[in-house]
Design an enzyme around this catalytic site. Structure first.
Site, PDB file in Angstrom:
ATOM      1  N   LYS A  69     -19.120 -20.360  34.702  1.00 61.71           N
ATOM      2  CA  LYS A  69     -18.084 -21.293  35.158  1.00 61.71           C
ATOM      3  C   LYS A  69     -17.026 -21.582  34.093  1.00 61.71           C
ATOM      4  O   LYS A  69     -15.882 -21.851  34.420  1.00 61.71           O
ATOM      5  CB  LYS A  69     -18.712 -22.615  35.608  1.00 61.71           C
ATOM      6  CG  LYS A  69     -19.476 -22.483  36.915  1.00 61.71           C
ATOM      7  CD  LYS A  69     -19.963 -23.824  37.431  1.00 61.71           C
ATOM      8  CE  LYS A  69     -20.756 -23.634  38.698  1.00 61.71           C
ATOM      9  NZ  LYS A  69     -21.164 -24.881  39.323  1.00 61.71           N
ATOM     10  N   ASP A 106     -16.482 -28.504  42.693  1.00 58.79           N
ATOM     11  CA  ASP A 106     -17.716 -29.292  42.512  1.00 58.79           C
ATOM     12  C   ASP A 106     -17.432 -30.804  42.506  1.00 58.79           C
ATOM     13  O   ASP A 106     -18.118 -31.575  43.168  1.00 58.79           O
ATOM     14  CB  ASP A 106     -18.406 -28.921  41.189  1.00 58.79           C
ATOM     15  CG  ASP A 106     -19.058 -27.554  41.241  1.00 58.79           C
ATOM     16  OD1 ASP A 106     -19.424 -27.101  42.344  1.00 58.79           O
ATOM     17  OD2 ASP A 106     -19.205 -26.939  40.167  1.00 58.79           O
TER      18      ASP A 106
END
Ligand code: ATR
Length: 282
Positions: A69, A106
């Site tokens: 990420k 997220d």
């Protein structure tokens, strides 16, 4: 799936356990979209080549999971949203005619789930975040951008919480952001929400990362963990009569946001994602 379908996927290592292929393929089917989503186990040193492949093959979009990420920021062209830039990590890439755009769904997924499941609106609220890794970073920046009044990061390793608090304070000077090395140092104030953003609770036998006796009064409680469905942390909170939710809603919401970025489809997507997840976690 027909010929000439659009290709999407997830880059991760390991990635075989990911629910994303099942989720997105179910949604492509439900919405009649001619596309397929695959899990790509990318070698730990091969992320750059994977993105070259994405451009060369015209893969329309990917998700990123552990451990890519943060590293993915080195290989994309642009991060259009302010929130995603300050998180310092992305989980979604959109290929628009060879140009790769990075997003992090997220944090917004977390806010959506907390609002829907706990009726939680972050504006003016005080939040205790457990953990200081990538998940805590995503949750903390989303809360700060949504005008939380105060954020405390309590982490086993204080220096990591201190680094995160300093980093976020640089972006959000109006939010009080502090690191705690012990729950005994929590300020004597009412906390509105406690979030477990540690990985403690995922493995059988893990203890709770927090003792609720340190809280003044009641708080809403969110656990990012969804497997097991109820960690000891969440069980403790539920027994105390606190409103609780596990991470399934966030998983559905962040996946729905990725799906929307790729396909433009919004209506009914999150609900269908949640229904699909609940069916496979039964
Ligand atoms: P992620 O990207 O999912 O956040 P991570 O960056 O590895 O993963 O962070 C995991 C978090 O869980 C960290 O805050 C970690 O604490 P440390 O910084 O002290 O390592 C926390 N964590 C993991 N296991 C834990 C445990 N048994 N008790 C308390 N905290 C734990």
């Amino acid at each position: 799936m027909k010929e000439n379908c659009d290709v999407y996927g997830i880059f991760g290592n390991p990635v075989a356990h990911s629910l994303s292929p099942h989720l997105h393929n179910t949604l492509f089917g439900a919405f009649g979209i001619n596309a397929v989503y695959a899990a790509f186990p990318v070698g730990r040193r091969s992320l750059g080549m994977a993105f070259e492949g994405m451009r060369a093959l015209g893969i329309r979009g990917v998700n990123l999971t552990i451990p890519f990420k943060e590293e993915a920021l080195n290989f994309i062209d642009e991060i259009p949203e302010d929130l995603d830039r300050c998180v310092g990590a992305i989980n979604t890439v959109v290929n628009r005619e060879g140009r790769l755009f990075g997003y992090n769904t997220d944090g917004r997924g977390f806010l959506t789930a907390a609002r829907e499941e706990l009726g939680f609106n972050p504006e003016g609220k005080k939040v205790l975040v457990l953990g200081a890794g990538g998940a805590a970073r995503g949750v903390g920046s989303a809360l700060a951008i949504a005008h939380a009044e105060a954020l405390w990061f309590y982490n086993r390793t204080l220096s990591r919480a201190g680094g995160l608090a300093d980093y976020l304070t640089g972006y959000f000077p109006e939010t009080q952001i502090k690191a705690l090395g012990s729950p005994e140092n929590l300020p004597a104030q009412k906390i509105d929400l406690v979030v477990n953003a540690t990985s403690c609770g995922m493995r059988a036998g893990d203890p709770s990362p927090f003792d609720f006796r340190f809280l003044e009064g009641k708080a809403a409680v969110y656990d990012l963990i969804y497997s097991p469905a109820e960690t000891i942390f969440l069980k403790d909170a539920r027994r105390l009569g606190f409103p609780v939710a596990n991470g399934l809603g966030m998983l559905a919401a962040q996946a729905a946001l990725s799906f929307e970025l790729w396909t433009g489809r919004h209506d009914g997507v999150r609900e269908k994602m949640l229904e699909t997840l609940k069916a496979c976690s039964r």
